[in-house]
Design a protein around this motif. Structure first.
Motif, mmCIF file in Angstrom:
data_model
loop_
_atom_site.group_PDB
_atom_site.id
_atom_site.type_symbol
_atom_site.label_atom_id
_atom_site.label_comp_id
_atom_site.label_asym_id
_atom_site.label_seq_id
_atom_site.Cartn_x
_atom_site.Cartn_y
_atom_site.Cartn_z
ATOM 1 N N LEU A 158 -0.182 1.002 -7.736
ATOM 2 C CA LEU A 158 -0.225 -0.098 -8.711
ATOM 3 C C LEU A 158 -1.259 0.124 -9.809
ATOM 4 N N ASN A 159 -2.111 1.124 -9.648
ATOM 5 C CA ASN A 159 -3.255 1.311 -10.542
ATOM 6 C C ASN A 159 -2.827 1.993 -11.838
ATOM 7 N N CYS A 160 -2.224 1.219 -12.717
ATOM 8 C CA CYS A 160 -1.713 1.733 -13.990
ATOM 9 C C CYS A 160 -1.984 0.709 -15.084
ATOM 10 N N ASP A 161 -2.699 1.132 -16.129
ATOM 11 C CA ASP A 161 -2.929 0.246 -17.277
ATOM 12 C C ASP A 161 -1.607 0.033 -18.018
ATOM 13 N N ILE A 162 -1.349 -1.207 -18.404
ATOM 14 C CA ILE A 162 -0.153 -1.553 -19.169
ATOM 15 C C ILE A 162 -0.585 -2.339 -20.399
ATOM 16 N N ASP A 163 -0.123 -1.896 -21.573
ATOM 17 C CA ASP A 163 -0.483 -2.533 -22.845
ATOM 18 C C ASP A 163 -2.002 -2.646 -23.010
ATOM 19 N N GLY A 164 -2.701 -1.613 -22.547
ATOM 20 C CA GLY A 164 -4.138 -1.568 -22.738
ATOM 21 C C GLY A 164 -4.941 -2.432 -21.789
ATOM 22 N N LYS A 165 -4.272 -3.044 -20.819
ATOM 23 C CA LYS A 165 -4.974 -3.901 -19.856
ATOM 24 C C LYS A 165 -4.954 -3.268 -18.467
ATOM 25 N N LYS A 166 -6.067 -3.421 -17.766
ATOM 26 C CA LYS A 166 -6.157 -2.906 -16.400
ATOM 27 C C LYS A 166 -5.306 -3.763 -15.463
ATOM 28 N N PRO A 167 -4.820 -3.172 -14.362
ATOM 29 C CA PRO A 167 -3.984 -3.909 -13.408
ATOM 30 C C PRO A 167 -4.822 -4.800 -12.497
ATOM 31 N N GLY A 168 -4.527 -6.087 -12.495
ATOM 32 C CA GLY A 168 -5.248 -7.020 -11.637
ATOM 33 C C GLY A 168 -4.485 -7.298 -10.353
ATOM 34 N N VAL A 169 -5.231 -7.581 -9.287
ATOM 35 C CA VAL A 169 -4.624 -7.893 -7.990
ATOM 36 C C VAL A 169 -5.199 -9.211 -7.489
ATOM 37 N N MET A 170 -4.311 -10.127 -7.135
ATOM 38 C CA MET A 170 -4.725 -11.417 -6.603
ATOM 39 C C MET A 170 -5.103 -11.250 -5.129
ATOM 40 N N ILE A 171 -6.311 -11.694 -4.779
ATOM 41 C CA ILE A 171 -6.752 -11.626 -3.386
ATOM 42 C C ILE A 171 -7.247 -13.009 -2.952
ATOM 43 N N PRO A 172 -6.995 -13.363 -1.684
ATOM 44 C CA PRO A 172 -7.450 -14.677 -1.208
ATOM 45 C C PRO A 172 -8.960 -14.691 -1.021
ATOM 46 N N ILE A 173 -9.555 -15.836 -1.238
ATOM 47 C CA ILE A 173 -10.976 -16.039 -0.959
ATOM 48 C C ILE A 173 -11.092 -17.182 0.030
ATOM 49 N N PRO A 174 -11.646 -16.939 1.220
ATOM 50 C CA PRO A 174 -12.245 -15.710 1.732
ATOM 51 C C PRO A 174 -11.194 -14.617 1.963
#
Length: 492
Positions: A158-174
């Protein structure tokens, strides 16, 4: 004498992402635990005789016995001369032969395919089919060195920049620190969504929408991580909650990473484990044909607890052939997961069946483990809830609780203006770290500060496993009550 030249690789010239990584379950609290254990060994007088390690989900280290059938199969695959021994049951020999038939040279010392032994992957697919009632394709199943490696592999893809933006991943907290640590290592932004502590740590869709909307200005959200049953929070998601998450992923075009390593660990009779694969399949073709899913399983948890053998698997859904080729290339660089671990995995996905000689003993041992965990889940949460200043949701599943502790203002202010000595170092610590360090030093109970899993600002927690033997827990929980009362009195 030659002058010592400056080293090429130093802390100042190493990968800065690695320096930034944190992995709480093996953090400073573990170093302090080792220091306390050393003091006990050297005869120092303390109000306890041993350190009870409730900081990590290491089942066998806390007294759980290995499953007879699994270890028999493992022994046969490692030392095939044991096939001559009449004390080994025929079904164990059958499973061992299935493993060895997939090994080059019939030896677990040979490399397997990068995706795993053919017979093991075939039986993983059949296990998924029995669990969910729907077909699974062994070519979409990959063995891994524990679930952790599989998770890191998918995040790597999943680690691929798209349109100049870094790839974000939603993680639960905690969250389980594997996710935050890996995202830091890969320089991928974390999109944190908070679980609802007031509602058994459930996922709140309005909170998830808030998190993704705020993140879009700085990154390109690409995936959502869901841990079910929950680590560190011990909740089991309802089917309705899972359907909502899948619809959300479809709407926001997110890949789902479903961490389902605790799928055997459900203790609350009002709860049931629902796999994301099954729920997705039943949601109609518009969603089921378009949402991409990777789900993860491990032999380290459940009733097996085989942490040291390092084996797990992941299944991918709606990954096209070109992507599967790239996934296979990615894992081939690592050659293969441990073959002995894959042999143990075979026993989990292809256990003794009714009528086979090992069936009754295997079911008995499995029930003893799960019934013991269920009893300890009830004991631990009820004990914490009976203490003033502690609140703990019921442990519905997994192997942990995540109690909230009310830390007096005076103690909070103390940590803000003082360093804490751990070994030869003096370090800056958070209020929950202070609480957990003092707990360890005065009771011998080693738990993990909540800040290592992240938590809502202004709240303080700790993660405690339910793995130690009940007799030890009974003693330690009495010491815990005394410690907490004295801690509040000292710092009020």
């Amino acid at each position: 004498m030659a002058l010592k030249e400056e080293a090429v690789l130093t802390v100042d010239t190493m990968n800065s992402n690695v320096k930034e990584m944190q992995y709480a379950v093996r953090g400073p609290i573990v170093g302090l635990a080792a220091e306390v254990e050393s003091e006990l060994e050297n005869g120092q007088d303390k109000p306890f005789k041993e350190v009870v390690r409730a900081n990590i989900g290491d089942c066998h280290a806390t007294g759980q016995h290995p499953l007879t059938f699994l270890r028999q199969v493992l022994a046969l695959t490692v030392y095939p001369d044991l096939f001559k021994d009449p004390n080994f049951p025929e079904d164990a020999k059958l499973r061992a032969n299935l493993v060895l038939d997939s090994c080059k040279g019939r030896s677990v010392g040979s490399y397997s395919e990068s995706s795993g032994l053919k017979n093991v992957r075939k039986h993983i697919a059949e296990f998924i089919e029995r669990r969910d009632g729907y077909q699974a394709d062994m070519n979409h199943v990959f063995t891994s060195t524990g679930a952790s490696e599989g998770i890191k592999t998918i995040l790597h893809l999943l680690n691929c920049d798209i349109d100049g933006k870094k790839p974000g991943v939603m993680i639960p907290i905690p969250q389980y620190p594997l996710y935050s640590a890996t995202l830091v290592e890969y320089a991928m932004p974390q999109i944190q969504y908070y679980l609802d502590e007031e509602n058994h740590w459930s996922l709140d869709m309005a909170e998830m929408q808030r998190a993704i909307d705020e993140a879009r200005s700085t990154c390109n959200p690409r995936a959502v991580v869901v841990i079910n049953p929950g680590n560190p929070t011990g909740q089991v998601l309802s089917r309705q909650n899972i359907e909502s998450i899948i619809k959300f992923a479809h709407k926001e075009r997110l890949v789902i990473l479903a961490d389902e390593v605790y799928q055997h660990n459900v203790y609350d009779p009002a709860c049931e484990f629902h796999s994301f694969k099954k729920v997705l399949t039943e949601m109609g073709p518009e969603i089921s044909a378009n949402v991409q899913l990777a789900s993860f399983m491990s032999i380290s948890k459940g009733y097996m607890g085989e942490c040291g053998l390092r084996a797990g698997y992941f299944e991918v859904v709606n990954f096209d052939e070109k992507l599967l080729m790239q996934l296979n290339k990615c894992i081939s660089v690592k050659l293969c997961p441990p073959v002995t671990g894959q042999a143990a995995l075979e026993c989990v996905v292809n256990p003794p069946r009714e009528g086979e000689p090992s069936y009754e003993l295997h079911e008995k041992e499995k029930a003893e483990v799960l019934d013991g965990l269920k009893a300890k889940a009830k004991l631990v949460s009820s004990t914490f809830n009976a203490i003033d200043g502690i609140s703990c949701n019921n442990i519905q599943g997994a192997m942990y609780c995540f109690p909230q502790v009310q830390i007096p203002k005076k103690a909070i202010e103390y940590t803000q203006s003082n360093l804490y000595k751990v070994g030869v170092d003096e370090i800056k610590i958070t209020p929950d770290e202070f609480y957990c360090f003092e707990l360890l030093k005065k009771t011998g109970l080693c738990v993990v500060p909540g800040s290592g899993f992240k938590q809502r600002e202004g709240t303080y927690h700790f993660r405690c496993t339910i793995l130690p033997e009940k007799e030890k827990f009974d003693v330690v929980m009495e010491k815990f009550k005394k410690f907490h009362t004295e801690f509040l009195a000292e710092w009020q």
